[in-house]
Design a protein around this motif. Structure first.
Motif, PDB file in Angstrom:
ATOM      1  N   ARG A  56       0.841  -1.207   0.000  1.00  0.00           N
ATOM      2  CA  ARG A  56       0.000   0.000   0.000  1.00  0.00           C
ATOM      3  C   ARG A  56       0.874   1.255   0.000  1.00  0.00           C
ATOM      4  N   LEU A  57       1.912   1.251   0.837  1.00  0.00           N
ATOM      5  CA  LEU A  57       2.825   2.397   0.881  1.00  0.00           C
ATOM      6  C   LEU A  57       3.544   2.593  -0.453  1.00  0.00           C
ATOM      7  N   ASP A  58       3.939   1.490  -1.082  1.00  0.00           N
ATOM      8  CA  ASP A  58       4.578   1.602  -2.393  1.00  0.00           C
ATOM      9  C   ASP A  58       3.618   2.204  -3.413  1.00  0.00           C
ATOM     10  N   SER A  59       2.354   1.813  -3.321  1.00  0.00           N
ATOM     11  CA  SER A  59       1.349   2.378  -4.219  1.00  0.00           C
ATOM     12  C   SER A  59       1.214   3.879  -3.982  1.00  0.00           C
ATOM     13  N   TYR A  60       1.164   4.266  -2.710  1.00  0.00           N
ATOM     14  CA  TYR A  60       1.077   5.696  -2.382  1.00  0.00           C
ATOM     15  C   TYR A  60       2.321   6.435  -2.849  1.00  0.00           C
ATOM     16  N   LYS A  61       3.470   5.777  -2.694  1.00  0.00           N
ATOM     17  CA  LYS A  61       4.726   6.405  -3.109  1.00  0.00           C
ATOM     18  C   LYS A  61       4.729   6.677  -4.606  1.00  0.00           C
ATOM     19  N   SER A  62       4.316   5.687  -5.395  1.00  0.00           N
ATOM     20  CA  SER A  62       4.297   5.890  -6.849  1.00  0.00           C
ATOM     21  C   SER A  62       3.269   6.941  -7.239  1.00  0.00           C
ATOM     22  N   THR A  63       2.135   6.953  -6.538  1.00  0.00           N
ATOM     23  CA  THR A  63       1.124   7.972  -6.816  1.00  0.00           C
ATOM     24  C   THR A  63       1.658   9.361  -6.487  1.00  0.00           C
ATOM     25  N   LEU A  64       2.333   9.476  -5.371  1.00  0.00           N
ATOM     26  CA  LEU A  64       2.899  10.763  -4.970  1.00  0.00           C
ATOM     27  C   LEU A  64       3.986  11.209  -5.942  1.00  0.00           C
ATOM     28  N   GLN A  65       4.840  10.287  -6.362  1.00  0.00           N
ATOM     29  CA  GLN A  65       5.877  10.634  -7.327  1.00  0.00           C
ATOM     30  C   GLN A  65       5.255  11.095  -8.640  1.00  0.00           C
TER      31      GLN A  65
END
Length: 121
Positions: A56-65
């Motif tokens: 989930r955090l990786d998904s948020y990270k890619s979305t934020l990037q």
């Protein structure tokens, strides 16, 4: 993975006798297979939850990037639009100045024509 509940019941023979400290009670315990299996299940559950949270955090990270990248592009586009608007404004001023010069030249030309006619007619 299904883990059964482990129930612990303390035998209280005398309510007035204080219980020994927790460290002493834990030191005297020998874990049963059921208890060990319970904690293995708990650790496995926590590992699954941990993995899900990492994904989930990786998904948020890619979305934020992606969002940051889009904001940078937007800022660049806004800067380009501003520069183009400035260039357009400058060109409009040049066109207006050129029109004024043309009108002045037409006026001088008309004056010269009038003088020429007065001199030769």
């Amino acid at each position: 993975m299904f883990c059964g509940r482990f129930a612990y019941s303390a035998n209280n023979d005398s309510p007035s006798t204080p219980a020994p400290p927790l460290a002493e009670r834990l030191a005297g315990l020998r874990p049963s297979r059921e208890l060990l299996e319970f904690y293995r299940c708990k650790v496995a559950e926590f590992d699954e939850v941990h993995e899900a949270l990492i994904k989930r955090l990786d998904s948020y990270k890619s979305t934020l990037q992606n969002q940051v990248q889009m904001e940078r592009r937007l800022q660049k586009r806004e800067t380009e639009v501003y520069e183009l608007q400035q260039a357009l404004s400058d060109m409009q001023m040049v066109v207006l100045q050129s029109r004024e010069q043309i009108l002045q030249l037409y006026a001088k030309n008309d004056l010269l024509k009038i003088r020429y006619r007065w001199l030769f007619f």
